[in-house]
Design an enzyme around this catalytic site. Structure first.
Site, PDB file in Angstrom:
ATOM      1  N   SER A  34      34.666 -65.652 -50.497  1.00 14.90           N
ATOM      2  CA  SER A  34      33.312 -66.191 -50.424  1.00 14.90           C
ATOM      3  C   SER A  34      32.605 -65.673 -49.174  1.00 14.90           C
ATOM      4  CB  SER A  34      33.368 -67.718 -50.479  1.00 14.90           C
ATOM      5  OG  SER A  34      32.092 -68.277 -50.675  1.00 14.90           O
ATOM      6  N   HIS A  75      30.485 -65.068 -55.721  1.00 10.62           N
ATOM      7  CA  HIS A  75      30.051 -66.064 -56.720  1.00 10.62           C
ATOM      8  C   HIS A  75      28.988 -65.419 -57.629  1.00 10.62           C
ATOM      9  CE1 HIS A  75      32.072 -69.229 -54.406  1.00 10.62           C
ATOM     10  NE2 HIS A  75      31.450 -68.781 -53.331  1.00 10.62           N
ATOM     11  N   GLU A 105      33.655 -65.107 -59.344  1.00 10.12           N
ATOM     12  CA  GLU A 105      34.662 -66.018 -58.826  1.00 10.12           C
ATOM     13  C   GLU A 105      36.038 -65.706 -59.417  1.00 10.12           C
ATOM     14  OE1 GLU A 105      33.146 -69.919 -59.612  1.00 10.12           O
ATOM     15  OE2 GLU A 105      31.521 -69.741 -58.148  1.00 10.12           O
TER      16      GLU A 105
END
Length: 301
Positions: free
Chosen positions: A135, A177, A204
């Site tokens: 992330s 994401h 993801e």
């Protein structure tokens, strides 16, 4: 201690760059890859990006120990002084790998940029270590990273903010994401600002494993999107008002899934190179057969 910017690496290690929300309970394919790369060495987990550092570390500590790692150490940075401390520097000096958790990528660079810790991170990478990030920890790998923009809609020219990253990999900009938050528009916006860079979007539970800064292989359940702006013939990014929708012509897009490998130097999937070679062979096979092939002039194949 000399700055990493003044040094030239003789050898670089591996980057494992994860699009966030990696599987932590099922197959844990990506985290197994991290553990396998670290092997018998020490893995340092840094929670500098997280607002809940202790909880985040405990989650990863349990997972990595369950995957067989013996030495899993926490590196937390709450202020810039922590990034210059001798104690934290020693944690990285004998590490095999470093793992950045998710959170806020601007916290990472604002707290460790131009500190002894940043130099230690580059030293680890340049000595063959494994640097991983999920992330926010993925976005920070780049020389320039995205820090703010709306997703899920067509990109408006003035709505993307970028900032310096750690510069472990250059000439790319990474978003995470990706499909889940509809971030194609903002990745196009980043590439439009500088078509020299490749835009890489990671779904993801999906990662790229970057070897020698030359190529990467896709790992995980989702897709990886590579936006190549080197052949853009028109862009309105420097001409229109900030709230205007971005226009781009002749952008190249690659969509990759698990097992696909991408050549960062040639800007092509490696299996596309193989297909190109196969096409050449097929074309040569259409030449009519002759009775004595030994008398046939040599061709380029």
């Amino acid at each position: 201690m000399p700055s990493h910017k003044q040094r030239k690496a003789d050898k670089v290690g591996t980057l494992i760059i994860i699009g966030g929300h990696e599987d932590r309970e099922g197959k844990r394919e990506i985290l197994k890859e991290v553990a396998g790369r670290v092997g018998k060495g020490k893995l340092v987990v840094t929670t500098v990006a997280s607002e809940e550092p202790e909880e985040s570390f405990e989650d990863y500590r349990k997972i990595f120990q369950d995957l067989g790692l013996k030495g899993v150490t926490h590196l937390n940075v709450n202020q810039r002084a922590d990034a210059d401390s001798e104690e934290n520097g020693k944690l990285l000096q004998d590490a095999r790998g470093l793992f950045f958790t998710g959170g806020d990528q601007l916290r990472i660079t604002s707290l460790i940029g131009e500190t002894h810790m940043e130099t230690h991170i580059h030293n680890l990478f340049e000595s063959g270590g494994v640097i991983c990030g999920t992330s926010a920890g993925a976005s920070v790998m780049c020389e320039t990273m995205m820090i703010e923009s709306e997703g899920g809609e067509s990109h408006r020219i003035g709505r993307l903010r970028m900032a310096p990253g750690l510069g472990l990999i250059r000439d790319v900009v990474i978003d995470q994401h990706f499909a889940e938050r509809g971030r194609m528009g903002r990745l196009l916006g980043a590439v439009a600002q500088n078509p020299r860079v490749l835009g890489i979007g990671l779904d993801e539970d999906t990662a790229i494993v970057v070897e020698e800064l030359c190529y990467f292989t896709v790992l995980g359940e989702g897709a990886v999107y590579v936006v190549d702006g080197s052949c853009i013939t028109h862009s309105n990014i420097a001409e229109e008002a900030e709230d205007h929708i971005l226009s781009l012509y002749d952008v190249k897009l690659h969509v990759l899934s698990e097992g696909d490998t991408f050549d960062l130097k040639e800007r092509r999937p490696l299996n596309a190179h193989q297909q190109d070679a196969g096409t050449n062979l097929e074309n040569s096979a259409t030449i009519p057969e002759i009775e004595n092939p030994q008398e046939t002039p040599a061709t380029d194949g």
